[in-house]
Design a protein around this motif. Structure first.
Motif, PDB file in Angstrom:
ATOM      1  N   ALA A 136       0.545  -1.097   0.451  1.00 50.31           N
ATOM      2  CA  ALA A 136       0.145   0.083  -0.445  1.00 50.31           C
ATOM      3  C   ALA A 136       0.860   0.873   0.251  1.00 50.31           C
ATOM      4  N   SER A 137       1.959   1.457   0.667  1.00 48.14           N
ATOM      5  CA  SER A 137       2.848   2.350   0.842  1.00 48.14           C
ATOM      6  C   SER A 137       3.249   2.604  -0.053  1.00 48.14           C
ATOM      7  N   VAL A 138       3.612   1.995  -2.085  1.00 47.80           N
ATOM      8  CA  VAL A 138       3.604   2.237  -3.100  1.00 47.80           C
ATOM      9  C   VAL A 138       2.210   3.334  -3.403  1.00 47.80           C
ATOM     10  N   GLU A 139       1.061   2.764  -3.636  1.00 49.71           N
ATOM     11  CA  GLU A 139       0.523   3.810  -3.758  1.00 49.71           C
ATOM     12  C   GLU A 139       0.459   5.162  -3.440  1.00 49.71           C
ATOM     13  N   ILE A 140       0.602   5.452  -1.987  1.00 48.38           N
ATOM     14  CA  ILE A 140       0.558   6.108  -0.967  1.00 48.38           C
ATOM     15  C   ILE A 140       1.170   7.485  -1.491  1.00 48.38           C
ATOM     16  N   PHE A 141       2.254   6.798  -1.703  1.00 44.49           N
ATOM     17  CA  PHE A 141       3.592   7.837  -2.229  1.00 44.49           C
ATOM     18  C   PHE A 141       3.296   8.668  -3.253  1.00 44.49           C
ATOM     19  N   CYS A 142       2.880   7.597  -4.657  1.00 49.30           N
ATOM     20  CA  CYS A 142       2.439   8.061  -5.586  1.00 49.30           C
ATOM     21  C   CYS A 142       1.690   8.619  -5.574  1.00 49.30           C
ATOM     22  N   ARG A 143       0.699   8.575  -5.341  1.00 47.28           N
ATOM     23  CA  ARG A 143      -1.414   9.289  -5.043  1.00 47.28           C
ATOM     24  C   ARG A 143      -1.027  11.178  -4.698  1.00 47.28           C
ATOM     25  N   ALA A 144       0.148  10.750  -3.831  1.00 49.15           N
ATOM     26  CA  ALA A 144       0.571  12.006  -2.692  1.00 49.15           C
ATOM     27  C   ALA A 144       1.787  12.872  -3.750  1.00 49.15           C
ATOM     28  N   ALA A 145       2.028  12.472  -4.501  1.00 51.17           N
ATOM     29  CA  ALA A 145       3.180  13.436  -5.382  1.00 51.17           C
ATOM     30  C   ALA A 145       2.023  13.894  -7.311  1.00 51.17           C
ATOM     31  N   GLY A 146       0.816  12.750  -6.641  1.00 53.64           N
ATOM     32  CA  GLY A 146      -0.491  13.552  -7.557  1.00 53.64           C
ATOM     33  C   GLY A 146      -0.499  13.191  -9.134  1.00 53.64           C
ATOM     34  N   TRP A 147       0.023  11.711  -8.950  1.00 51.35           N
ATOM     35  CA  TRP A 147       0.324  10.891 -10.259  1.00 51.35           C
ATOM     36  C   TRP A 147      -1.438  10.086  -9.949  1.00 51.35           C
ATOM     37  N   GLU A 148      -1.995  10.007 -11.608  1.00 51.02           N
ATOM     38  CA  GLU A 148      -3.202   9.739 -12.232  1.00 51.02           C
ATOM     39  C   GLU A 148      -3.759   8.475 -11.607  1.00 51.02           C
ATOM     40  N   THR A 149      -4.916   7.984 -11.230  1.00 50.09           N
ATOM     41  CA  THR A 149      -5.280   6.271 -11.445  1.00 50.09           C
ATOM     42  C   THR A 149      -4.840   6.029 -11.912  1.00 50.09           C
ATOM     43  N   GLY A 150      -4.762   6.001 -12.526  1.00 48.41           N
ATOM     44  CA  GLY A 150      -4.650   4.706 -14.414  1.00 48.41           C
ATOM     45  C   GLY A 150      -2.552   4.630 -14.203  1.00 48.41           C
ATOM     46  N   GLN A 151      -1.984   5.973 -14.198  1.00 48.16           N
ATOM     47  CA  GLN A 151      -0.463   5.659 -13.786  1.00 48.16           C
ATOM     48  C   GLN A 151      -0.059   4.796 -12.578  1.00 48.16           C
ATOM     49  N   ILE A 152      -0.941   4.900 -11.646  1.00 45.03           N
ATOM     50  CA  ILE A 152      -0.719   4.020 -10.082  1.00 45.03           C
ATOM     51  C   ILE A 152      -0.807   2.584 -10.350  1.00 45.03           C
ATOM     52  N   GLU A 153      -2.255   2.292 -11.362  1.00 41.08           N
ATOM     53  CA  GLU A 153      -2.187   0.699 -11.921  1.00 41.08           C
ATOM     54  C   GLU A 153      -1.190   0.292 -13.036  1.00 41.08           C
ATOM     55  N   VAL A 154      -1.022   1.412 -13.447  1.00 43.94           N
ATOM     56  CA  VAL A 154       0.286   0.747 -14.666  1.00 43.94           C
ATOM     57  C   VAL A 154       1.727   0.605 -13.165  1.00 43.94           C
ATOM     58  N   ASN A 155       2.038   1.624 -12.491  1.00 46.38           N
ATOM     59  CA  ASN A 155       2.948   0.826 -12.013  1.00 46.38           C
ATOM     60  C   ASN A 155       3.285  -0.324 -11.102  1.00 46.38           C
ATOM     61  N   ARG A 156       1.448  -0.869 -10.502  1.00 49.77           N
ATOM     62  CA  ARG A 156       1.587  -1.201  -9.625  1.00 49.77           C
ATOM     63  C   ARG A 156       1.579  -2.814 -10.297  1.00 49.77           C
ATOM     64  N   ARG A 157       1.451  -2.763 -11.327  1.00 49.08           N
ATOM     65  CA  ARG A 157       1.530  -4.060 -12.608  1.00 49.08           C
ATOM     66  C   ARG A 157       3.066  -4.226 -13.236  1.00 49.08           C
ATOM     67  N   ARG A 158       3.439  -3.290 -12.760  1.00 46.55           N
ATOM     68  CA  ARG A 158       5.100  -3.622 -12.940  1.00 46.55           C
ATOM     69  C   ARG A 158       6.675  -3.650 -11.612  1.00 46.55           C
ATOM     70  N   TYR A 159       5.422  -3.960 -10.747  1.00 45.35           N
ATOM     71  CA  TYR A 159       6.289  -3.909  -9.105  1.00 45.35           C
ATOM     72  C   TYR A 159       6.759  -5.599  -9.238  1.00 45.35           C
ATOM     73  N   GLY A 160       8.191  -5.482  -8.337  1.00 49.82           N
ATOM     74  CA  GLY A 160       9.124  -6.010  -8.862  1.00 49.82           C
ATOM     75  C   GLY A 160       9.703  -6.452 -10.393  1.00 49.82           C
ATOM     76  N   GLN A 161       9.800  -5.436 -10.664  1.00 46.20           N
ATOM     77  CA  GLN A 161      10.633  -4.914 -11.775  1.00 46.20           C
ATOM     78  C   GLN A 161      12.142  -5.408 -11.582  1.00 46.20           C
ATOM     79  N   PHE A 162      12.618  -5.082 -10.720  1.00 46.80           N
ATOM     80  CA  PHE A 162      14.122  -4.642 -10.398  1.00 46.80           C
ATOM     81  C   PHE A 162      14.929  -6.421 -10.383  1.00 46.80           C
ATOM     82  N   GLY A 163      13.523  -7.090  -9.621  1.00 47.30           N
ATOM     83  CA  GLY A 163      14.517  -8.513  -9.485  1.00 47.30           C
ATOM     84  C   GLY A 163      14.409  -9.569 -10.745  1.00 47.30           C
ATOM     85  N   ARG A 164      13.160  -9.030 -11.654  1.00 45.69           N
ATOM     86  CA  ARG A 164      13.560  -9.571 -12.994  1.00 45.69           C
ATOM     87  C   ARG A 164      15.096  -9.029 -13.623  1.00 45.69           C
TER      88      ARG A 164
END
Length: 355
Positions: A136-164
């Protein structure tokens, strides 16, 4: 030219004595120091790594990201210009995937130890293991910065890219700390630590002939990303970065050959450190002028970046914007207010009584 030596180019006070090798090729830029350039699948399309002659083998500094193309370039170099000789040690300057992506692959292949600072190794292990779902902290951070809901959703789907992007890391490592001296082929390389771009970035300095492997701590043509991330939203990496710049400016002589992770080897380190310091100072002044009225983190991008920010760069741009805002907040130069929608609004503290 074919051998990689070109006419020195003086650009903004820096001298560039070498032309980059082709991916998979190598170029000797100092005695016993080979430059390999590896491709990256992003806008920043390359990373430099270094093979240091070490007896009848090599010590490798940084490894590139985990992709089939990077593995192919390593295979070409290992069998070709590195002469089929073994890798005795793998040193990683810091924990970003373009630096540690194939560290585990090389360590496994040659039964070689991994050398890193403790904070970089532990952070890398944490991020590789953090595969999702997005907290949840990821969405809180992005929303606080002013991201739109669609941008937050894309970021959620990409989560874990570091390990890949990173091959499985060794389960143990050898710790590097500030001031340590590594003996490589009988020559001393001193560890110089920095902060801000990553938590405990290790540079290597061969003082006897002035060769300095700077990693991402000093880059010649771009400024390293200095970002706040959702794991530590109130951090002040820009303060850490500026202190590191001042430390390096006081420590390093100007006659070094600097070997950066992006761009070309260059001379003129003091000039470059002054440019980096001045660039952030100018950006902070522009930012304060922008914050004469309330702004979200997204709203201050024009004050900090010379080009438009598309969705591909949104995460890094947001992190860097928040880093500058947090720096000013720590100094009492701005204030932050979170509204009922969870959006942070920033404004200078000397705006008077008007609202």
């Amino acid at each position: 030219m074919a051998d990689g030596v070109g006419d020195p180019e003086n650009l903004r006070g820096l001298t560039y004595p070498w032309v980059a090798p082709e991916p998979g090729g190598t170029l000797e830029v100092a005695p016993g120091v080979l430059w390999l350039r590896l491709a990256l699948p992003m806008a920043l399309n390359h990373v430099n790594v270094w093979a240091l002659a070490d007896g009848d083998g090599w010590t490798v500094v940084d490894t590139g990201i985990q992709t089939p193309a990077t593995v192919a370039h390593w295979e070409q170099a290992l069998d070709g210009s590195l002469g089929g000789r073994p890798v005795w040690r793998v040193v990683c300057t810091h924990m970003h995937p373009d630096h540690i992506g194939l560290a585990g692959w090389l360590c496994d292949r040659f039964d070689a130890p991994l050398l890193m600072t403790r904070l970089e190794y532990v952070t890398a292990r944490m991020l590789v293991a953090d595969t999702g779902p997005a907290p949840a902290s990821v969405e809180i951070f992005c929303r606080a910065a002013g991201w739109e809901t669609g941008q937050i959703e894309v970021n959620r789907r990409r989560y874990g890219q570091f390990g890949r992007s990173v091959a499985p890391l060794p389960s143990s490592f050898q710790r590097l700390t500030e001031g340590d001296v590594l003996s490589i082929d009988g020559r001393a390389w001193r560890v110089v630590a920095g902060d801000g771009h990553s938590p405990e970035h290790a540079c290597l300095w061969r003082e006897e002939d002035g060769v300095f492997i700077s990693g991402d701590q000093i880059l010649p043509r771009i400024s390293s990303n200095v970002s706040v991330w959702p794991t530590e939203p109130d951090a002040d990496p820009l303060g850490d970065w500026l202190r590191s710049i001042d430390k390096l400016a006081g420590l390093l002589p100007d006659d070094l050959l600097v070997l950066p992770s992006h761009g070309e080897p260059f001379c003129g380190v003091k000039t470059r450190l002054e440019q980096l310091r001045r660039g952030h100072d100018v950006a902070l002044r522009r930012l304060e002028r922008t914050l004469a009225r309330p702004c979200r983190a997204l709203d201050v991008f024009p004050a900090l970046f010379a080009r438009p920010v598309d969705d591909g760069l949104l995460g890094m741009a947001t992190g860097e914007a928040v880093a500058h805002l947090n720096y000013l907040l720590r100094q009492g130069r701005v204030e932050r207010r979170r509204d009922a929608d969870g959006v942070d609004w920033w404004r200078t503290t000397d705006h008077g009584a008007d609202t």
